[in-house]
Design a protein around this motif. Sequence first.
Motif, mmCIF file in Angstrom:
data_model
loop_
_atom_site.group_PDB
_atom_site.id
_atom_site.type_symbol
_atom_site.label_atom_id
_atom_site.label_comp_id
_atom_site.label_asym_id
_atom_site.label_seq_id
_atom_site.Cartn_x
_atom_site.Cartn_y
_atom_site.Cartn_z
ATOM 1 N N PRO A 149 0.829 -1.204 0.000
ATOM 2 C CA PRO A 149 0.000 0.000 0.000
ATOM 3 C C PRO A 149 0.868 1.261 0.000
ATOM 4 N N GLY A 150 0.497 2.221 -0.835
ATOM 5 C CA GLY A 150 1.219 3.481 -0.910
ATOM 6 C C GLY A 150 2.397 3.472 -1.853
ATOM 7 N N ALA A 151 2.726 2.354 -2.454
ATOM 8 C CA ALA A 151 3.857 2.277 -3.377
ATOM 9 C C ALA A 151 3.459 2.852 -4.723
ATOM 10 N N LEU A 152 4.370 3.614 -5.326
ATOM 11 C CA LEU A 152 4.121 4.199 -6.639
ATOM 12 C C LEU A 152 5.077 3.585 -7.644
ATOM 13 N N SER A 153 4.606 3.413 -8.858
ATOM 14 C CA SER A 153 5.466 2.875 -9.898
ATOM 15 C C SER A 153 6.521 3.908 -10.280
ATOM 16 N N ASP A 154 7.572 3.460 -10.949
ATOM 17 C CA ASP A 154 8.647 4.366 -11.376
ATOM 18 C C ASP A 154 8.118 5.447 -12.301
ATOM 19 N N GLU A 155 7.181 5.074 -13.189
ATOM 20 C CA GLU A 155 6.609 6.043 -14.119
ATOM 21 C C GLU A 155 5.844 7.137 -13.378
ATOM 22 N N GLN A 159 6.310 8.072 -10.232
ATOM 23 C CA GLN A 159 7.276 8.877 -9.489
ATOM 24 C C GLN A 159 7.977 9.871 -10.410
ATOM 25 N N LEU A 160 8.307 9.447 -11.634
ATOM 26 C CA LEU A 160 8.937 10.343 -12.597
ATOM 27 C C LEU A 160 7.997 11.476 -12.988
ATOM 28 N N ARG A 161 6.721 11.151 -13.221
ATOM 29 C CA ARG A 161 5.741 12.191 -13.554
ATOM 30 C C ARG A 161 5.570 13.168 -12.394
ATOM 31 N N LEU A 162 5.584 12.671 -11.169
ATOM 32 C CA LEU A 162 5.471 13.521 -9.991
ATOM 33 C C LEU A 162 6.672 14.456 -9.883
ATOM 34 N N LEU A 163 7.872 13.931 -10.135
ATOM 35 C CA LEU A 163 9.081 14.755 -10.094
ATOM 36 C C LEU A 163 9.020 15.854 -11.152
ATOM 37 N N ARG A 164 8.587 15.491 -12.355
ATOM 38 C CA ARG A 164 8.459 16.494 -13.428
ATOM 39 C C ARG A 164 7.427 17.561 -13.067
ATOM 40 N N ALA A 165 6.331 17.156 -12.457
ATOM 41 C CA ALA A 165 5.295 18.116 -12.055
ATOM 42 C C ALA A 165 5.837 19.066 -10.994
ATOM 43 N N GLU A 166 6.606 18.551 -10.051
ATOM 44 C CA GLU A 166 7.197 19.418 -9.027
ATOM 45 C C GLU A 166 8.181 20.406 -9.649
ATOM 46 N N GLN A 167 8.983 19.935 -10.592
ATOM 47 C CA GLN A 167 9.933 20.824 -11.260
ATOM 48 C C GLN A 167 9.206 21.901 -12.057
ATOM 49 N N SER A 168 8.146 21.532 -12.732
ATOM 50 C CA SER A 168 7.357 22.510 -13.490
ATOM 51 C C SER A 168 6.719 23.535 -12.557
#
Length: 102
Positions: A47-53, A55-64
């Motif tokens: 529970p609560g685990a996110l796939s690599d894809e 996590q990458l989208r989340l990182l890009r959203a934070e950077q944006s």
Amino acid sequence: MSGSQRVVVTRSVARVITVRLPGRVVTVRQAGPPRVTVVSFGLQGPPGALSDEVQLRLLRAEQSAEAALQVATVASNTVASLMADLQSSFTHYAGAIAAQEG
């Protein structure tokens, strides 16, 4: 759950029509097609685990979002400076006009 297991929920749907006439009640029931929902299928992580894809989208959203915040801060500072310059110019010209009248 293992990869070979899945949970399927099936709900039966029926149409019921009741006609009431003086001295008589007629009910017609017609079964509809079943509605099937697959609740889970395949392997699931903890529970609560996110796939690599994801996590990458989340990182890009934070950077944006950080880049957008920087641009908005610069724009806000530019507008504030422009307003201060306009106020200063107005004060200068209002003083010059008042000096000429006096």
